[in-house]
Design a protein around this motif. Structure first.
Motif, short mmCIF file in Angstrom:
data_model
loop_
_atom_site.label_atom_id
_atom_site.label_comp_id
_atom_site.label_asym_id
_atom_site.label_seq_id
_atom_site.Cartn_x
_atom_site.Cartn_y
_atom_site.Cartn_z
N ARG A 89 0.84 -1.20 0.00
CA ARG A 89 0.00 0.00 0.00
C ARG A 89 0.88 1.26 0.00
NH1 ARG A 89 -3.90 1.50 5.01
NH2 ARG A 89 -4.62 -0.65 4.70
N MET A 90 1.97 1.23 0.78
CA MET A 90 2.86 2.39 0.83
C MET A 90 3.59 2.61 -0.49
SD MET A 90 4.32 1.82 4.70
CE MET A 90 5.34 3.29 4.77
N LEU A 91 3.89 1.52 -1.19
CA LEU A 91 4.48 1.64 -2.52
C LEU A 91 3.50 2.29 -3.49
CD1 LEU A 91 6.26 -1.83 -2.77
CD2 LEU A 91 7.41 0.39 -2.94
N GLU A 92 2.24 1.89 -3.39
CA GLU A 92 1.20 2.43 -4.28
C GLU A 92 0.95 3.91 -4.04
OE1 GLU A 92 -2.16 -0.03 -3.49
OE2 GLU A 92 -1.22 -1.84 -4.31
N THR A 177 11.15 -10.33 3.93
CA THR A 177 10.67 -10.22 5.31
C THR A 177 10.60 -8.76 5.74
OG1 THR A 177 12.91 -10.44 6.21
CG2 THR A 177 11.63 -12.47 5.94
N PRO A 178 9.62 -8.42 6.55
CA PRO A 178 9.50 -7.03 7.02
C PRO A 178 10.52 -6.73 8.11
CG PRO A 178 7.85 -8.39 8.07
CD PRO A 178 8.57 -9.28 7.11
N THR A 179 10.86 -5.48 8.28
CA THR A 179 11.77 -5.08 9.35
C THR A 179 10.98 -4.83 10.63
OG1 THR A 179 11.61 -2.80 8.61
CG2 THR A 179 13.49 -4.09 7.82
N TYR A 180 11.70 -4.70 11.72
CA TYR A 180 11.10 -4.57 13.05
C TYR A 180 10.12 -3.41 13.12
CZ TYR A 180 10.75 -3.07 17.91
OH TYR A 180 10.27 -2.65 19.11
N ASN A 181 10.55 -2.21 12.73
CA ASN A 181 9.70 -1.04 12.90
C ASN A 181 8.42 -1.14 12.07
OD1 ASN A 181 11.06 0.75 14.80
ND2 ASN A 181 12.70 0.85 13.30
N MET A 182 8.52 -1.71 10.89
CA MET A 182 7.33 -1.87 10.05
C MET A 182 6.35 -2.82 10.71
SD MET A 182 5.96 -0.90 7.19
CE MET A 182 4.23 -1.27 6.89
N ALA A 183 6.84 -3.96 11.17
CA ALA A 183 5.97 -4.97 11.77
C ALA A 183 5.29 -4.43 13.03
CB ALA A 183 6.78 -6.23 12.09
N VAL A 184 6.04 -3.71 13.84
CA VAL A 184 5.50 -3.18 15.10
C VAL A 184 4.35 -2.22 14.85
CG1 VAL A 184 6.03 -1.65 17.04
CG2 VAL A 184 7.57 -3.53 16.49
N VAL A 185 4.51 -1.34 13.89
CA VAL A 185 3.46 -0.37 13.60
C VAL A 185 2.19 -1.07 13.12
CG1 VAL A 185 2.76 1.50 12.05
CG2 VAL A 185 5.00 1.57 13.15
N VAL A 186 2.36 -1.99 12.18
CA VAL A 186 1.19 -2.71 11.66
C VAL A 186 0.50 -3.50 12.77
CG1 VAL A 186 0.42 -4.52 10.08
CG2 VAL A 186 2.07 -2.80 9.31
N ASP A 187 1.30 -4.17 13.60
CA ASP A 187 0.72 -4.94 14.70
C ASP A 187 -0.06 -4.04 15.65
OD1 ASP A 187 1.61 -7.44 13.95
OD2 ASP A 187 3.46 -7.34 15.10
N TYR A 213 3.32 5.38 10.73
CA TYR A 213 1.91 5.65 11.05
C TYR A 213 1.36 6.73 10.12
CZ TYR A 213 1.53 3.09 15.52
OH TYR A 213 1.45 2.12 16.49
N GLN A 214 2.12 7.80 9.98
CA GLN A 214 1.66 8.93 9.17
C GLN A 214 1.53 8.54 7.70
OE1 GLN A 214 4.63 11.85 10.23
NE2 GLN A 214 3.45 12.58 12.02
N ALA A 215 2.49 7.77 7.19
CA ALA A 215 2.44 7.34 5.79
C ALA A 215 1.22 6.46 5.52
CB ALA A 215 3.73 6.58 5.43
#
Length: 464
Positions: A89-92, A177-187, A213-215
């Motif tokens: 979604r962020m790529l789009e 695989t997702p990185t830590y910060n990405m996974a944490v925000v989505v979770d 979060y903002q993106a």
């Protein structure tokens, strides 16, 4: 008020240590105080270092501490498709881009920046290239080039970071695989987490997470970063300060309520009160009294607090808790016997392991009782042995072998012989206990029983 949802999110790369345990306790208390939800999430995206044995250990420690969680246990490793959906979604939307720079090239960029006295970070060379997926490529966040990232912290107040200091961080690695910060925000966003309380070693991650979060157009949770626990010397806490894994404290014979009480007070206060029942903590805990200054870990104070809880624990429960430690000392003792012993010794111990050790002399038979040579020399003189022999005869004929009767036998012997108790008590004590310390003599004899008491007195009389 919005329903409070908190979480604890350990990585299963080791046992649960006291810093993590304190974070878990704070989040659990906040959720329970407001009648909210407390989630437990295992952050196992590091597949190489994450081990099932550590997950099992963390869960066991949480249960031992009494920190129950709501709903199912969540594993990040089972949610990769969800994370990648948000990255797509962020790529789009243009908030992320593909990058083909190799790790070696990125490190060279950072080194060049260091040489120029700049912040070492990725230089954004793939930012506007419009690349698509391909072998070895990663997805990066298109971070703002100027402005500030600002958020409120319930512990530290308003925190602000220059966007120019932040990196176009990797969101998806080259292996997908997702990185830590990405996974944490989505979770946190998908699980409805409203409050994120964690150690202030995570402060540097928070502005990065705020950008994600903002993106994604997602609301921010309430952040609170509590200072790290320091050693008594005000340096970073380590094993040399006595800091250990929760499971080690359990194995040492600490009581969970003591550890919970102690850890809460390392960073939170309610006036000058030191001792709190768990329900009292639930009633009183809010983020208002979280301290912004780091607290020092004091092993002696923890043992003092544990000794308090040891004394307050109901006898039957104390006997049950002590049983494994007594067994480790080599004794298989009936629960009712342990329940009779525990009250005699809990004032003399600060933990369950100590309790098992100090009552050891009560668990051996007469032949195995160890005698302190100095105590024998001082108390079991010819006169002392004569008193022991005389009392042996009286005790053999005594009525009910209970505390009241035994107390009267010894008292009458002293009174009728025109003696002083210090002439009779020490030799009797050494004969029964092997040393000059221990609980009251009538109590010792009552728990030992008539046969064992007489056997110990016979052995004392035969000592050279």
């Amino acid at each position: 008020m919005t329903k409070v949802v908190t979480r604890f999110a350990p990585s299963p790369t080791g046992h649960l240590h006291i810093g993590g345990a304190r974070t878990a306790i704070f989040n659990w208390l906040l959720a329970r105080h407001f009648g909210g939800t407390f989630l437990l999430r295992i952050e196992d995206t590091d597949q190489e270092r994450s081990l099932q044995e550590y997950t099992d250990s963390i869960l066991a420690s949480m249960r031992w501490l009494g920190l129950d969680w709501d709903g199912d246990l969540i594993y990040q490793s089972r949610r990769f498709d969800i994370y990648n959906g948000y990255i797509d979604r962020m790529l789009e939307t243009g908030h992320a881009y593909w990058c083909e720079c190799t790790p070696e090239e990125v490190e060279q960029m950072r080194e060049t920046a260091r040489e120029r006295g700049l912040k070492p970070k990725y230089d954004g060379r793939c930012r506007e290239r419009g690349l698509g997926p391909g072998p070895g490529r990663v997805v990066r966040l298109k971070a703002p080039l100027d402005g500030r990232v600002v958020f409120e912290d319930v512990v530290k107040g308003t925190l602000a970071f220059d966007a120019a200091e932040l990196d176009d961080m990797v969101l998806r690695r080259s292996d997908g695989t997702p990185t830590y910060n990405m996974a944490v925000v989505v979770d946190d966003a998908t699980m409805g987490v409203t409050h994120v309380l964690r150690g202030d070693d995570h402060v540097s991650n928070t502005p990065k997470q705020v950008l994600i979060y903002q993106a994604l157009g997602l609301p921010l949770p309430v952040f609170g970063h509590v200072p790290m626990i320091l050693g008594p010397d005000k340096k970073k806490l380590s094993k040399r300060h006595g800091a250990r894994a929760v499971i080690e404290y359990e194995q040492d014979g600490l009581l969970p309520q003591a550890l919970v009480n102690y850890l809460v007070r390392l960073g939170w206060s309610f006036g000058d009160q030191e001792i709190f029942a768990l329900q009292e903590l639930v009633e009183k805990f809010t983020t208002d009294n979280l301290n912004s200054a780091p607290a020092a870990f004091d092993p002696d104070k923890l043992q003092w607090l544990n000794a308090h809880y040891l004394r307050e624990t109901p006898v039957d429960e104390l006997a049950r808790l002590a049983a494994p430690f007594v067994k480790a000392e080599g004794f298989d003792v009936a629960p009712e016997r342990l329940a009779a012993l525990a009250p005699l010794f809990r004032e003399r111990a600060s933990n369950l392991a100590d309790l098992a050790k100090v009552m050891r002399f009560m668990l051996v038979d007469a032949a195995a009782l160890e005698h302190d040579p100095a105590a024998v020399a001082k108390a079991l003189t010819a006169e002392g042995k004569a008193h022991v022999a005389a009392l042996r005869g009286l005790l053999e004929k005594a009525g009910p072998f209970d505390k009241a009767t035994l107390e009267k036998v010894v008292h009458d012997y002293v009174e009728q012989g025109g003696l002083k108790f210090k002439q009779v008590g020490p030799p009797l004590r050494v004969a029964l206990a092997g040393s000059l310390g221990g609980p009251g003599l009538p109590e010792i004899m009552e728990v030992l029983g008539r046969a064992e008491t007489l056997a110990r007195l016979d052995r004392a009389a035969a000592l050279a």
